[in-house]
Design a protein around this motif. Structure first.
Motif, PDB file in Angstrom:
ATOM      1  N   THR A  20      -0.996   7.963  -3.845  1.00  0.00           N
ATOM      2  CA  THR A  20       0.330   8.492  -3.510  1.00  0.00           C
ATOM      3  C   THR A  20       0.544   9.904  -4.038  1.00  0.00           C
ATOM      4  O   THR A  20       1.017  10.789  -3.307  1.00  0.00           O
ATOM      5  N   GLY A  49      -2.872   2.333  -3.298  1.00  0.00           N
ATOM      6  CA  GLY A  49      -1.668   3.092  -2.980  1.00  0.00           C
ATOM      7  C   GLY A  49      -1.134   3.846  -4.176  1.00  0.00           C
ATOM      8  O   GLY A  49      -0.721   5.011  -4.067  1.00  0.00           O
ATOM      9  N   LEU A 102       0.831  -1.202   0.000  1.00  0.00           N
ATOM     10  CA  LEU A 102       0.000   0.000   0.000  1.00  0.00           C
ATOM     11  C   LEU A 102       0.866   1.252   0.000  1.00  0.00           C
ATOM     12  O   LEU A 102       0.608   2.206  -0.747  1.00  0.00           O
TER      13      LEU A 102
END
Length: 410
Positions: free
Chosen positions: A362, A358, A233
């Protein structure tokens, strides 16, 4: 004859390692060729992301069924069939690219098919090692197979760009298709016993429940699958999204290539060490060393020195590989043969299910808090979650089993 080369005297293991190594070689060439193929067709970064995401989603959705089938059917048949089908699908892509009639939708559809094929065979492939060597050779067999596959990935990544530049994406994909064909032949030469047929055939759902029950029966197993979920993740986006930006801006794009090379060297050195070093509490040692993965994102965030970056990348690969070998061996030695493929499928799903999230989050999160600051958070989560896992008595106390102690029945 006590080292890895001695293991190759086992005929089935020899064919397994050969097929898996060749498959890893082609699997390392394909992503690079695919990326340039999408871009050459006029695709954007978003288009490329969607193609890759389609592959990843198909893999996650299908892998649990691959685990069930891997415990019901001959595993070498699952691997051979998947490789043969992969030869056909990648052959279609290669012909389309070389012939000039490829399209991004075609690459996406074939990517979904390949994701499903890989997921159907993945659990069987992981579970197969135990069937090809005597129990006393299993620790070296696990480490040796991973070492060969990592070496093939290093070679594949190194050749991929050269092949695409020299011959084009289509011919690079054609080489990947050829490796599928070679792997199918190798897997077809494996001769191991099929799993015993159960007296009654439960439903797929019941088989999945039995696999989940086996995972939750071992605290160390579900706990470290959860830790892997956190790892992917957080680190997936740090490597794929932030790494090229942060390192490219501070040290140049070439430095990012050197960092990935140092990462793979860490994998290789970790594999070589694991052939010799076999601690009694291997999972405990491996989990402790897994905390070294924090070194890579922290080096990206806190230093603008190339040597620090390369050291951080090396330590990441070294620690992750030593953990992975001991993790794989712990599963092989503590899970009954008739549930092994299903446990591997739950491991894959639990580890990777959060990775797409993720990757998507991000960029926005890092932009809000600062790229370097977010990389520090990533490093602390990766290192801290590994060290917290050591608090579990089940992780600390799990020992390597003697050959006669490895469970064979449910």
């Amino acid at each position: 004859m006590n080292g890895f080369w001695g293991l190759l005297r086992h005929r089935d293991y020899r064919w397994l390692v050969t097929g898996a190594t060749v498959s890893s070689l082609g699997g390392s060439i394909a992503p690079v060729a695919l990326a340039f193929a999408v871009l050459d067709l006029g695709g954007s970064a978003t288009d490329l992301g969607l193609v890759v995401a389609a592959y990843a989603m198909a893999e996650v959705v299908t892998v649990l069924f691959g685990g069930v089938l891997g415990d019901r059917l001959p595993r070498q048949l699952m691997m051979q069939g998947s490789s043969a089908a992969g030869f056909l699908t990648q052959g279609v892509v290669a012909v389309a690219l070389i012939g000039g009639w490829a399209s991004i939708p075609l690459l996406t559809v074939v990517g979904v098919a390949n994701g499903c094929l890989g997921a159907l065979a993945g659990p069987s492939s992981s579970a197969m090692t135990r069937q090809t060597v005597p129990a006393e050779d299993l620790p070296r067999a696990v480490a040796g197979r991973r070492l060969c596959q990592n070496a093939a990935q290093v070679l594949g990544f190194s050749l991929a760009g050269i092949l695409v530049a020299a011959f084009g994406s289509g011919w690079a994909v054609a080489i990947d298709a050829a490796t599928y064909a070679v792997a199918a032949v190798c897997f077809g030469l494996i001769r191991v016993a099929a799993p015993p047929a159960p007296q009654s055939r439960p439903s797929l759902v019941r088989d999945l429940r039995a696999g989940a029950a086996e995972v939750f029966r071992h605290t160390w197993l579900w706990l470290l699958i959860g830790q892997a979920l956190l790892y992917h993740l957080f680190f997936g986006g740090a490597q794929s999204v932030l790494g090229p930006i942060v390192v490219g801006d501070s040290l140049g794009r070439a430095a990012w290539g050197w960092a990935l090379a140092a990462l793979m060297v860490g994998f290789m050195v970790g594999g070589l060490v694991s052939l010799r070093w076999q601690p009694r509490h291997g999972l405990y040692a491996g989990t402790a060393l897994l905390s070294l993965t924090a070194a890579f994102p922290l080096a990206m965030a806190l230093s603008d020195q190339l040597t620090v970056l390369l050291l951080g990348a090396f330590l990441h690969g070294f620690g992750l590989e030593l953990f992975s070998v001991n993790w794989d061996l712990s599963i092989q030695q503590n899970v009954a043969e008739d549930k092994l493929a299903r446990v591997y499928s739950f491991d894959l799903v639990g580890s990777f299910v959060a990775r797409p999230l993720g990757l998507a989050l991000t960029g926005p999160v890092a932009a809000g808090v600062g790229l370097d600051r977010w990389l520090v958070v990533v490093g602390l989560v990766m290192g801290g979650s590994s060290l917290l896992a050591l608090l579990s008595p089940d992780v600390r106390r799990l020992q390597r089993r003697a050959p006669e102690e490895i469970p064979s029945d449910a």
